[in-house]
Design a protein around this motif. Sequence first.
Motif, short mmCIF file in Angstrom:
data_model
loop_
_atom_site.label_atom_id
_atom_site.label_comp_id
_atom_site.label_asym_id
_atom_site.label_seq_id
_atom_site.Cartn_x
_atom_site.Cartn_y
_atom_site.Cartn_z
N PRO A 75 33.03 4.10 25.03
CA PRO A 75 31.93 3.42 24.34
C PRO A 75 30.74 3.14 25.27
O PRO A 75 29.61 3.11 24.82
N GLU A 76 31.02 2.99 26.54
CA GLU A 76 29.96 2.59 27.47
C GLU A 76 29.19 3.78 28.02
O GLU A 76 28.08 3.63 28.53
N ALA A 77 29.80 4.94 27.94
CA ALA A 77 29.22 6.09 28.63
C ALA A 77 28.05 6.68 27.86
O ALA A 77 27.94 6.53 26.65
N GLU A 78 27.23 7.39 28.61
CA GLU A 78 26.11 8.07 28.00
C GLU A 78 26.52 9.52 27.76
O GLU A 78 26.87 10.24 28.71
N TYR A 79 26.50 9.95 26.50
CA TYR A 79 26.94 11.30 26.18
C TYR A 79 25.82 12.31 26.38
O TYR A 79 24.72 12.14 25.87
N LEU A 80 26.12 13.35 27.14
CA LEU A 80 25.16 14.42 27.35
C LEU A 80 25.43 15.55 26.36
O LEU A 80 24.52 16.24 25.93
N GLU B 49 28.40 10.73 30.96
CA GLU B 49 28.05 10.26 32.30
C GLU B 49 28.39 8.80 32.43
O GLU B 49 28.12 8.01 31.54
N GLN B 50 29.01 8.50 33.56
CA GLN B 50 29.24 7.11 33.90
C GLN B 50 28.53 6.83 35.21
O GLN B 50 27.95 7.74 35.80
N ALA B 51 28.62 5.59 35.68
CA ALA B 51 27.84 5.22 36.87
C ALA B 51 28.15 6.12 38.05
O ALA B 51 27.26 6.53 38.78
N ASP B 52 29.42 6.46 38.25
CA ASP B 52 29.77 7.20 39.46
C ASP B 52 30.35 8.59 39.20
O ASP B 52 30.76 9.27 40.13
#
Lengths: 133, 152
Positions: A75-80, B49-52
């Motif tokens: 849920p937190e991630a940014e989907y590319l 994409e995540q922070a790391d």
Amino acid sequence: MPLQSEINKKPADHPEGAERTRSGQFFRPNCDIVEREDEILVLADMPGARGEQIDVRFEDGMLTIHAPVPDRREPEAEYLLCEYGVGDYWRTFQVSEAVDASKISAEYANGVLTLHLPKAESVKPRRIAVATA
Amino acid sequence: MPLRYRGMRHPVAQLRDEMERLLTGFLGQPAAGLWSAEGRGQPAVNLWEQADALTAELEVPGVNSGHIDISVAGGELSIRIERPDLLQEGATYHRRERPVGSFTRTLRLPFEVDGNNVQAELNNGVLTITLPKAEEAKPRKIKVAAASQATQ
């Protein structure tokens, strides 16, 4: 999405026309159905399911496969790229051959469900010995 | 229905990605799977994409780790999957929907990754590839020096 072809799973309609109370998508697993001499073999691509949660039913010649799949998207991630959805699997087949329902077996490995539907004794091909005089 | 998921990205960005995918396949390397008779399509990818780290996920039912080839080079992630053909001799197919053969997907990575620490995991037909960001690609917190004393 014209570039995706049949390697990817397809969304399913509401199972048997019924509306659901739970939200989320249903997917129709890609299946191979093979008829052998003594059994019907069904292979279903169901990645992300859990073996113990797959529900296989055989009733009145209708074979139903259902598997709940928990959403594993972050849920937190940014989907590319987000090219496929994650959701439950559902598919029903009408099996016309007589199947010995008590001997149906199923196994799940590497995301593929394998179902063995043994033919009923009465419909198995039989070799008739011809008596020669 | 799957359009809903794709809708997360701006349509123009989607179109650009699609064009890029087509062109790199067309002009760059032979796009195995898309045009050739070798395969019947490219496997769909979810990439986030995540922070790391960057994570790519593919659904690859029916293969084991020996059938998967992953490489990271030149800012691209390449995934090749071989689906074995278990054709049953003498059996009658009533339905044959599960594709067999080899499938390749190449993704351009949006930033530098630490190629030595890429991890791949296969679980119930779901392949998850984790690509840690290279040091220089990680978000950095910039300290703002306050010139408090000078303004006094």
